[in-house]
Design a protein around this motif. Sequence first.
Motif, PDB file in Angstrom:
ATOM      1  N   GLY A  24       6.869 -10.479  -8.188  1.00  0.00           N
ATOM      2  CA  GLY A  24       6.258 -10.283  -9.384  1.00  0.00           C
ATOM      3  C   GLY A  24       5.102 -10.981  -9.843  1.00  0.00           C
ATOM      4  O   GLY A  24       4.473 -11.188 -10.882  1.00  0.00           O
ATOM      5  N   LYS A  25       4.746 -11.894  -8.504  1.00  0.00           N
ATOM      6  CA  LYS A  25       3.363 -12.776  -8.807  1.00  0.00           C
ATOM      7  C   LYS A  25       2.329 -12.276  -8.301  1.00  0.00           C
ATOM      8  O   LYS A  25       2.253 -11.628  -7.191  1.00  0.00           O
ATOM      9  CB  LYS A  25       3.993 -13.920  -8.324  1.00  0.00           C
ATOM     10  N   SER A  26       0.961 -12.634  -8.973  1.00  0.00           N
ATOM     11  CA  SER A  26      -0.217 -12.137  -8.525  1.00  0.00           C
ATOM     12  C   SER A  26      -0.337 -13.097  -7.360  1.00  0.00           C
ATOM     13  O   SER A  26      -0.636 -14.303  -7.490  1.00  0.00           O
ATOM     14  CB  SER A  26      -1.381 -12.332  -9.615  1.00  0.00           C
ATOM     15  N   ILE A  85       0.952  -1.202   0.012  1.00  0.00           N
ATOM     16  CA  ILE A  85       0.111   0.089  -0.165  1.00  0.00           C
ATOM     17  C   ILE A  85       0.962   1.389  -0.106  1.00  0.00           C
ATOM     18  O   ILE A  85       1.933   1.177   0.699  1.00  0.00           O
ATOM     19  CB  ILE A  85      -0.933   0.020   1.189  1.00  0.00           C
ATOM     20  N   ASP A  86       0.506   2.149  -0.730  1.00  0.00           N
ATOM     21  CA  ASP A  86       1.241   3.452  -0.784  1.00  0.00           C
ATOM     22  C   ASP A  86       0.315   4.319   0.052  1.00  0.00           C
ATOM     23  O   ASP A  86      -0.523   5.033  -0.210  1.00  0.00           O
ATOM     24  CB  ASP A  86       1.436   4.089  -2.254  1.00  0.00           C
ATOM     25  N   LYS A  87       1.085   4.938   1.093  1.00  0.00           N
ATOM     26  CA  LYS A  87       0.512   5.854   2.258  1.00  0.00           C
ATOM     27  C   LYS A  87       0.632   7.259   1.778  1.00  0.00           C
ATOM     28  O   LYS A  87       0.221   7.954   2.472  1.00  0.00           O
ATOM     29  CB  LYS A  87       1.257   5.803   3.553  1.00  0.00           C
ATOM     30  N   ILE A 110      -8.016  -9.956  -0.231  1.00  0.00           N
ATOM     31  CA  ILE A 110      -6.963  -9.122  -0.941  1.00  0.00           C
ATOM     32  C   ILE A 110      -6.305  -9.599  -1.815  1.00  0.00           C
ATOM     33  O   ILE A 110      -6.405 -10.829  -1.924  1.00  0.00           O
ATOM     34  CB  ILE A 110      -6.170  -8.372   0.091  1.00  0.00           C
ATOM     35  N   SER A 111      -5.706  -8.897  -2.726  1.00  0.00           N
ATOM     36  CA  SER A 111      -4.986  -9.331  -4.057  1.00  0.00           C
ATOM     37  C   SER A 111      -4.038  -8.363  -4.159  1.00  0.00           C
ATOM     38  O   SER A 111      -4.051  -7.057  -4.212  1.00  0.00           O
ATOM     39  CB  SER A 111      -5.816  -9.643  -5.078  1.00  0.00           C
ATOM     40  N   ALA A 156     -18.025  -9.296  -4.572  1.00  0.00           N
ATOM     41  CA  ALA A 156     -18.251  -8.461  -3.690  1.00  0.00           C
ATOM     42  C   ALA A 156     -18.971  -7.148  -4.117  1.00  0.00           C
ATOM     43  O   ALA A 156     -19.032  -6.763  -5.114  1.00  0.00           O
ATOM     44  CB  ALA A 156     -17.287  -7.959  -2.841  1.00  0.00           C
ATOM     45  N   ASP A 157     -19.708  -6.511  -2.768  1.00  0.00           N
ATOM     46  CA  ASP A 157     -20.367  -5.218  -2.889  1.00  0.00           C
ATOM     47  C   ASP A 157     -19.304  -4.052  -3.179  1.00  0.00           C
ATOM     48  O   ASP A 157     -19.675  -3.136  -3.542  1.00  0.00           O
ATOM     49  CB  ASP A 157     -21.273  -5.123  -1.919  1.00  0.00           C
ATOM     50  N   ILE A 158     -18.268  -4.293  -2.420  1.00  0.00           N
ATOM     51  CA  ILE A 158     -17.366  -3.229  -2.072  1.00  0.00           C
ATOM     52  C   ILE A 158     -15.986  -3.460  -2.614  1.00  0.00           C
ATOM     53  O   ILE A 158     -15.564  -4.757  -2.136  1.00  0.00           O
ATOM     54  CB  ILE A 158     -17.314  -2.899  -0.529  1.00  0.00           C
ATOM     55  N   SER A 159     -15.553  -2.693  -3.327  1.00  0.00           N
ATOM     56  CA  SER A 159     -14.071  -2.867  -3.668  1.00  0.00           C
ATOM     57  C   SER A 159     -13.095  -1.649  -3.199  1.00  0.00           C
ATOM     58  O   SER A 159     -13.507  -0.635  -3.299  1.00  0.00           O
ATOM     59  CB  SER A 159     -13.743  -3.138  -5.095  1.00  0.00           C
ATOM     60  N   ILE A 160     -11.995  -1.942  -2.890  1.00  0.00           N
ATOM     61  CA  ILE A 160     -11.127  -0.764  -2.614  1.00  0.00           C
ATOM     62  C   ILE A 160      -9.626  -1.170  -3.586  1.00  0.00           C
ATOM     63  O   ILE A 160      -9.217  -2.236  -3.437  1.00  0.00           O
ATOM     64  CB  ILE A 160     -10.350  -0.755  -0.957  1.00  0.00           C
ATOM     65  N   ILE A 161      -9.356  -0.064  -4.358  1.00  0.00           N
ATOM     66  CA  ILE A 161      -8.481  -0.273  -5.329  1.00  0.00           C
ATOM     67  C   ILE A 161      -7.071   0.814  -5.277  1.00  0.00           C
ATOM     68  O   ILE A 161      -7.553   2.066  -5.029  1.00  0.00           O
ATOM     69  CB  ILE A 161      -8.822  -0.316  -6.763  1.00  0.00           C
ATOM     70  N   GLN A 162      -5.998   0.352  -5.133  1.00  0.00           N
ATOM     71  CA  GLN A 162      -4.946   1.130  -5.372  1.00  0.00           C
ATOM     72  C   GLN A 162      -3.750   0.814  -5.945  1.00  0.00           C
ATOM     73  O   GLN A 162      -3.010  -0.357  -5.393  1.00  0.00           O
ATOM     74  CB  GLN A 162      -4.397   1.879  -3.775  1.00  0.00           C
ATOM     75  N   GLY A 163      -3.505   1.034  -7.276  1.00  0.00           N
ATOM     76  CA  GLY A 163      -2.470   0.434  -8.008  1.00  0.00           C
ATOM     77  C   GLY A 163      -2.724  -0.921  -8.125  1.00  0.00           C
ATOM     78  O   GLY A 163      -3.859  -1.474  -8.702  1.00  0.00           O
ATOM     79  N   ASP A 164      -1.815  -2.274  -7.780  1.00  0.00           N
ATOM     80  CA  ASP A 164      -2.128  -3.510  -8.034  1.00  0.00           C
ATOM     81  C   ASP A 164      -2.810  -4.071  -6.796  1.00  0.00           C
ATOM     82  O   ASP A 164      -3.074  -5.283  -6.657  1.00  0.00           O
ATOM     83  CB  ASP A 164      -0.645  -4.374  -8.170  1.00  0.00           C
ATOM     84  N   PHE A 165      -3.207  -3.185  -5.648  1.00  0.00           N
ATOM     85  CA  PHE A 165      -3.514  -3.683  -4.545  1.00  0.00           C
ATOM     86  C   PHE A 165      -5.081  -3.511  -4.720  1.00  0.00           C
ATOM     87  O   PHE A 165      -5.703  -2.751  -5.044  1.00  0.00           O
ATOM     88  CB  PHE A 165      -3.149  -2.817  -3.415  1.00  0.00           C
ATOM     89  N   LYS A 166      -5.997  -4.652  -4.245  1.00  0.00           N
ATOM     90  CA  LYS A 166      -7.344  -4.559  -4.166  1.00  0.00           C
ATOM     91  C   LYS A 166      -8.010  -5.228  -2.976  1.00  0.00           C
ATOM     92  O   LYS A 166      -7.307  -6.385  -2.582  1.00  0.00           O
ATOM     93  CB  LYS A 166      -7.961  -5.333  -5.493  1.00  0.00           C
ATOM     94  N   LEU A 167      -8.792  -4.908  -2.417  1.00  0.00           N
ATOM     95  CA  LEU A 167      -9.380  -5.413  -0.987  1.00  0.00           C
ATOM     96  C   LEU A 167     -11.144  -5.370  -1.591  1.00  0.00           C
ATOM     97  O   LEU A 167     -11.697  -4.625  -2.015  1.00  0.00           O
ATOM     98  CB  LEU A 167      -9.416  -4.433  -0.036  1.00  0.00           C
TER      99      LEU A 167
END
Length: 278
Positions: A119-121, A33-35, A112-113, A90-101
Motif C-alpha cells: 500500500g505504499k507509493s 498493470i491490468d491486462k 513509473i509510479s 514529461a510530455d507523455i503520460s500513461i495512466i491506468q488506475g494507480d499505475f503511471k508511466l
Amino acid sequence: KTLMKTKTKYLIIIILTFIFTGCSTDINLKDYIDKSAPFQLNINQTDTETGLTTKRTFELPVNSEKWIKLIDWTENNKNGWQFSLASYIADISIIQGDFKLLYSENSSEVVISFIDKQGKSRQFVKTISKGDLDFLTNITDDGQANPDGIKNKCEKCNIQAVYKVSENIENLTFDMINDFICTIDKSCSNNAEFSEWSNETLFKIIQKNPALYFKVLKKVKREKQRYILSEFENPVIEIDYQRMYDNIEKLNVEQELKTEYLNALEIIAKKYNKEIEK
C-alpha cells in the motif's frame, strides 16, 4: 540535542536516498498493470512561438496496436529500475488506475509510479534506448492524431474541417491543423469549392502560425507532405511572399521541409515577376 537529532535524521534520509537511487532492482510490471483494461494516454505539446501547451487525451483500448506494444515493452523491461524521490515533468503520460508511466519523446529515460503490495507509493526511473517509447506518439497514416486510428476517422474533402480552421485562425491548435491537413486529398480536385477554400486556408495557416503548421506537417507521411506542397505551389490568393519566406526561414524546423517551402516561394514569386530577397 534536538538540533543533533534533526541533523542525524536528515543525514539518515540522505544516506538512504543515495543507497536506494544507486542500486537497481527488478520490477515485474504485470503485477501493477491490468491486462483487461485500457490505458489513458496524455500528450502535452508546447507551441514554440506562443509558449502555450495543448493537452491531448486518448484511450488505448485493450488489444489495440499501441496497447499491445506497451504491454510487450513492460514485459521486456523488468530489470534496471532505480528507486527515485525526484519530481519529473514529461510530455507523455500513461495512466491506468494507480499505475503511471512518464516519458518524453526521443528520451532515454522513463519513470513509473504505482502503489505496491504493502500500500505504499513507489516511484522508479530507468535508462532505456533513446526513442524506445516514441511509438506512443506516432500519427496514423492519414495524419490523424489518434494514436490507434480507432476514433475520429478522417473524412476526405470535409468542408467543416476547413470552416473550423477559418473561424479559429487566431486561436489555432495542433488538432485543428491536423484535421485540416488530413481532409485534403487528391480526390478533392473535382470539388471546386473545397479546393479553393482549402488552398486559401492553407496559406492563412502558414501566415498566422508557421511553427505550429510545420510541427503538424512533420507527423504526416511523406506522400501526404508532397501533396500538400503541390497545393502550396499553386496559390489562389495574393500573398506576401517575402514576409512568408522570412517567417519560414527563421523557424527551427526540419531542414528538408523548410527548404522545400522556401524554394516553392521563390518559384511562385517569379511567376508573378517578383523577387525574394534572401
